[in-house]
Design an enzyme around this catalytic site. Structure first.
Site, PDB file in Angstrom:
ATOM      1  N   LYS A 160     -41.923  24.031  10.782  1.00 54.04           N
ATOM      2  CA  LYS A 160     -42.054  23.270   9.167  1.00 54.04           C
ATOM      3  C   LYS A 160     -41.349  22.604   9.395  1.00 54.04           C
ATOM      4  O   LYS A 160     -41.440  21.611   8.162  1.00 54.04           O
ATOM      5  CB  LYS A 160     -41.059  25.017   8.609  1.00 54.04           C
ATOM      6  CG  LYS A 160     -40.829  24.749   7.039  1.00 54.04           C
ATOM      7  CD  LYS A 160     -39.834  26.525   7.053  1.00 54.04           C
ATOM      8  CE  LYS A 160     -39.200  25.402   5.520  1.00 54.04           C
ATOM      9  NZ  LYS A 160     -38.015  26.480   5.295  1.00 54.04           N
ATOM     10  N   GLU A 198     -37.077  21.521  20.917  1.00 56.47           N
ATOM     11  CA  GLU A 198     -38.146  21.784  22.033  1.00 56.47           C
ATOM     12  C   GLU A 198     -39.835  21.628  21.733  1.00 56.47           C
ATOM     13  O   GLU A 198     -40.505  21.410  21.839  1.00 56.47           O
ATOM     14  CB  GLU A 198     -37.803  23.050  22.324  1.00 56.47           C
ATOM     15  CG  GLU A 198     -37.620  24.504  21.210  1.00 56.47           C
ATOM     16  CD  GLU A 198     -36.478  24.210  20.305  1.00 56.47           C
ATOM     17  OE1 GLU A 198     -36.120  23.415  20.372  1.00 56.47           O
ATOM     18  OE2 GLU A 198     -36.121  25.217  20.180  1.00 56.47           O
ATOM     19  N   GLY A 210     -37.428  30.033   7.414  1.00 60.04           N
ATOM     20  CA  GLY A 210     -39.015  29.797   8.572  1.00 60.04           C
ATOM     21  C   GLY A 210     -38.867  31.579   8.631  1.00 60.04           C
ATOM     22  O   GLY A 210     -40.103  31.723   9.779  1.00 60.04           O
ATOM     23  N   ARG A 211     -37.814  32.436   9.191  1.00 63.69           N
ATOM     24  CA  ARG A 211     -38.863  33.593   9.297  1.00 63.69           C
ATOM     25  C   ARG A 211     -38.700  34.522   8.295  1.00 63.69           C
ATOM     26  O   ARG A 211     -39.419  35.519   8.406  1.00 63.69           O
ATOM     27  CB  ARG A 211     -36.549  34.320   9.978  1.00 63.69           C
ATOM     28  CG  ARG A 211     -35.799  34.545   8.608  1.00 63.69           C
ATOM     29  CD  ARG A 211     -34.330  34.249   9.718  1.00 63.69           C
ATOM     30  NE  ARG A 211     -33.371  33.929   7.932  1.00 63.69           N
ATOM     31  CZ  ARG A 211     -33.220  33.048   7.863  1.00 63.69           C
ATOM     32  NH1 ARG A 211     -33.372  32.206   8.665  1.00 63.69           N
ATOM     33  NH2 ARG A 211     -32.705  32.630   7.070  1.00 63.69           N
ATOM     34  N   GLU A 221     -29.928  35.925  12.448  1.00 60.70           N
ATOM     35  CA  GLU A 221     -30.183  34.760  10.923  1.00 60.70           C
ATOM     36  C   GLU A 221     -29.681  34.513   9.143  1.00 60.70           C
ATOM     37  O   GLU A 221     -28.904  33.914   9.319  1.00 60.70           O
ATOM     38  CB  GLU A 221     -31.375  34.280  11.545  1.00 60.70           C
ATOM     39  CG  GLU A 221     -31.360  32.452  11.271  1.00 60.70           C
ATOM     40  CD  GLU A 221     -32.876  31.958  11.790  1.00 60.70           C
ATOM     41  OE1 GLU A 221     -32.733  31.265  13.228  1.00 60.70           O
ATOM     42  OE2 GLU A 221     -33.831  31.411  11.362  1.00 60.70           O
ATOM     43  N   HIS A 245     -34.445  54.532  27.652  1.00 63.05           N
ATOM     44  CA  HIS A 245     -33.442  54.766  29.555  1.00 63.05           C
ATOM     45  C   HIS A 245     -32.838  54.162  29.599  1.00 63.05           C
ATOM     46  O   HIS A 245     -31.970  52.649  30.373  1.00 63.05           O
ATOM     47  CB  HIS A 245     -34.841  55.007  30.533  1.00 63.05           C
ATOM     48  CG  HIS A 245     -35.979  55.388  30.717  1.00 63.05           C
ATOM     49  ND1 HIS A 245     -35.190  57.013  30.217  1.00 63.05           N
ATOM     50  CD2 HIS A 245     -37.243  55.877  29.747  1.00 63.05           C
ATOM     51  CE1 HIS A 245     -36.475  57.410  30.680  1.00 63.05           C
ATOM     52  NE2 HIS A 245     -37.411  57.212  29.855  1.00 63.05           N
ATOM     53  N   LYS A 290     -27.684  22.572  17.318  1.00 65.27           N
ATOM     54  CA  LYS A 290     -29.077  21.471  18.362  1.00 65.27           C
ATOM     55  C   LYS A 290     -28.755  19.894  17.521  1.00 65.27           C
ATOM     56  O   LYS A 290     -29.180  19.015  18.589  1.00 65.27           O
ATOM     57  CB  LYS A 290     -29.788  21.913  16.622  1.00 65.27           C
ATOM     58  CG  LYS A 290     -30.955  22.765  16.555  1.00 65.27           C
ATOM     59  CD  LYS A 290     -31.752  22.987  16.001  1.00 65.27           C
ATOM     60  CE  LYS A 290     -32.758  24.270  15.447  1.00 65.27           C
ATOM     61  NZ  LYS A 290     -33.363  24.009  14.323  1.00 65.27           N
TER      62      LYS A 290
HETATM   63  O1  LIG Z   1     -40.253  25.529  12.273  1.00 65.07           O
HETATM   64  P1  LIG Z   1     -38.924  25.241  12.831  1.00 65.07           P
HETATM   65  O2  LIG Z   1     -38.485  24.114  11.508  1.00 65.07           O
HETATM   66  O3  LIG Z   1     -39.658  24.196  13.907  1.00 65.07           O
HETATM   67  O4  LIG Z   1     -37.913  25.501  12.516  1.00 65.07           O
HETATM   68  C1  LIG Z   1     -38.022  26.863  13.574  1.00 65.07           C
HETATM   69  C2  LIG Z   1     -36.520  27.426  13.724  1.00 65.07           C
HETATM   70  O5  LIG Z   1     -36.044  26.838  14.287  1.00 65.07           O
HETATM   71  C3  LIG Z   1     -34.447  27.713  13.399  1.00 65.07           C
HETATM   72  O6  LIG Z   1     -34.425  28.500  14.588  1.00 65.07           O
HETATM   73  C4  LIG Z   1     -34.200  28.055  12.832  1.00 65.07           C
HETATM   74  O7  LIG Z   1     -32.943  28.594  12.471  1.00 65.07           O
HETATM   75  C5  LIG Z   1     -35.238  29.026  12.955  1.00 65.07           C
HETATM   76  O8  LIG Z   1     -35.085  29.568  11.068  1.00 65.07           O
HETATM   77  C6  LIG Z   1     -36.915  28.353  12.755  1.00 65.07           C
HETATM   78  O9  LIG Z   1     -37.434  29.477  12.520  1.00 65.07           O
END
Ligand SMILES: O=P(O)(O)OC[C@H]1O[C@H](O)[C@H](O)[C@@H](O)[C@@H]1O
Length: 502
Positions: free
Chosen positions: A162, A168, A223-224, A309, A340, A468
């Protein structure tokens, strides 16, 4: 208003029968006092205050309507982008023919976990049309394994980010692009790169991608919550337009339920109200989610991300006050194997845990008897948690088996389960794209309402950002062999690393 004990909606049935009157009454009271902001999810209202944005994921479901001009424009944009993407995907799949496609999927967090969860579940119902190689981590062995399993001449690299800033993902993209360039030539490799992003400018800047290799979401989609937008492309590649449309239809029906029902009688509302009551009124720190069937094996990570999150915050939504109790820690796994692993703790730990169970009524395979046994396990766990079995019942039973009264008394205390441990049972009528869509939207809405109950902003994730930023600083220090400006603890760790990392 009487407490609903079951709610049927969008192919799901929720049973709230294993909760005490006090918990239900608390949930109803807090929900009744909460201003219902559900409609704001489809309007220009700024729901994500710390990032000064509306929250528009509901608008990315096919068929969603905006409440005002800006939100309707967003819905039109997102749905048009979906159609452009679905057309593009159809062309790629058709061109690939019987050879098929290798998809190198590079994404982290919300740009991977929900797609992986759904890919796993849908693969049980439908053979994927392409091979997907998932890479989230900065683990050289993982990207190496993914690339070794793919054939360059039929590979596409999807950079799913996003922000287009996730370190990474960009690192893995560089490696994958080099590998593809070695295989089919640099120019051709660049044409096989696709970006799914809300930051098209950066995609252009970093990889020189032309507009037709970029599919866009919007910054207003967290994002989520983003799987319904361009970020879900891999599901179109693997399962096609019809299946993904069904997924959206389930989510859209859950949206309609949520948007048109008072919180006290809506499925997401009641789930959120109970979770909040267990945290705030009863002080329970843990939520467990048990999902019955290996089709759900990648769901726990996604649900943990979604809930923790969104709800792991301790500042009020307006940033002005501390919040002393927020979302629970979430433990989750697939039944029966998870029974288990941590279920012992659910039954007998000193601090109770509240539990949610997801099970599917209709089997998705031919083994009906085994499926019934699986469901009996899910129900048996819920029953044991709620009704327990006290020491005196055990003692009577053990003595009837021939144990002495003294031995039976001792053994009975170890075996006794206190009961009174609540759970919500969520039935999916079937395992299908439609029902999975409804389930995910249920959890999304429940998470958002729970955030509102705690008074926090469920749409931001500032805590993730600090680590980060520090990682970049520490990496620079490692490369330059200069620990200046780092904390003393990190500087000491770097001393160790300098002598042990190569
Ligand atoms: O989609 P991106 O910008 O690469 O972000 C990937 C992820 O980064 C972080 O972990 C945020 O906290 C997430 O909410 C997000 O989905």
């Amino acid at each position: 208003m009487p407490t609903p004990k079951t709610i049927d909606t969008a192919g799901l049935r929720l049973e709230f029968t294993r909760h005490g009157e006090q918990a239900l009454a608390t949930a109803l009271k807090t929900l009744a006092a909460l201003p219902n902001k559900a409609q704001d999810l489809v309007s220009k209202t700024v729901l994500n205050g710390s990032e000064n944005r509306p929250a528009w994921h509901v608008l990315s479901r096919l068929g969603a309507k905006g409440f005002d001009a800006p939100s309707q424009a967003a819905a039109d944009f997102l749905q048009a982008e979906f159609t452009r993407m679905a057309d593009w995907v159809d062309q790629r799949v058709e061109q690939a023919g019987a050879e098929g496609l290798d998809i190198i999927h590079l994404g982290a967090g919300g740009s991977e976990t929900p797609m992986l969860a759904l890919h796993t579940a849908l693969s049980v119902l439908q053979t994927p049309r392409c091979r997907v190689h998932w890479v989230a981590n900065l683990d050289g062995a993982t990207i190496d394994a993914a690339l070794a399993a793919a054939k360059p001449e039929r590979s596409w690299i999807i950079i799913n980010s996003k922000s287009f800033r996730t370190q990474e993902v960009m690192r893995n993209a560089d490696i994958a692009l080099r590998w593809l360039g070695d295989g089919i030539g640099t120019d051709k490799a660049r044409q096989r790169l696709v970006a799914l992003t809300a930051n098209a400018e950066l995609a252009l800047q970093r990889f020189g991608l032309p507009a037709n290799q970029i599919f866009r979401s919007l910054p207003e989609i967290g994002g989520r919550f983003s799987l319904w937008s361009a970020h879900g492309m891999v599901l179109l590649l693997a399962f096609g337009r019809e299946t993904v449309t069904q997924l959206h239809a389930g989510a859209h029906d859950m949206d309609q339920h949520f948007l048109s029902t008072p919180l006290e009688s809506s499925a997401p509302g009641l789930m959120a109200g109970l979770s909040h009551a267990y945290r705030v009124r009863f002080g329970l720190p843990l939520l467990s989610i048990g999902l019955y069937g290996d089709a759900f094996s990648r769901m726990p990570l996604y649900l943990q991300q979604l809930l923790m999150e969104s709800l792991g915050k301790s500042t009020s939504a307006d940033g002005m006050q501390p919040v002393h109790v927020s979302g629970p820690a979430v433990i989750s796994g697939v039944g029966t194997p998870v029974q288990h692993t941590y279920f012992q703790l659910l039954h007998q730990a000193a601090v109770p845990v509240f539990h949610e169970i997801v099970a599917v009524a209709h089997p998705w395979h031919r083994h009906l008897r085994e499926h019934m046994a699986l469901l009996a396990n899910a129900l048996g766990q819920a029953d044991a948690l709620w009704n327990g079995k006290d020491a005196s019942s055990w003692q009577t039973e053990l003595m009837a088996q021939g144990m002495s009264p003294e031995a039976a008394a001792r053994a009975a205390h170890h075996r006794a389960c206190p009961g009174g441990r609540p759970s919500t049972f969520i039935w999916m009528e079937r395992l299908s794209a439609y029902h999975l869509g409804a389930l995910l939207a249920l959890y999304e809405h429940r998470t958002v309402v729970e955030g509102w109950l705690y008074g926090i902003n469920p749409f931001d994730q500032w805590g993730v950002e600090l680590g980060k930023t520090l990682a970049t600083k520490i990496e620079n220090a490692l490369l330059s062999q200069n620990a200046q400006g780092l904390s003393p603890e990190t500087a000491a760790s770097l001393d160790y690393l300098r002598t042990h990392s190569n």
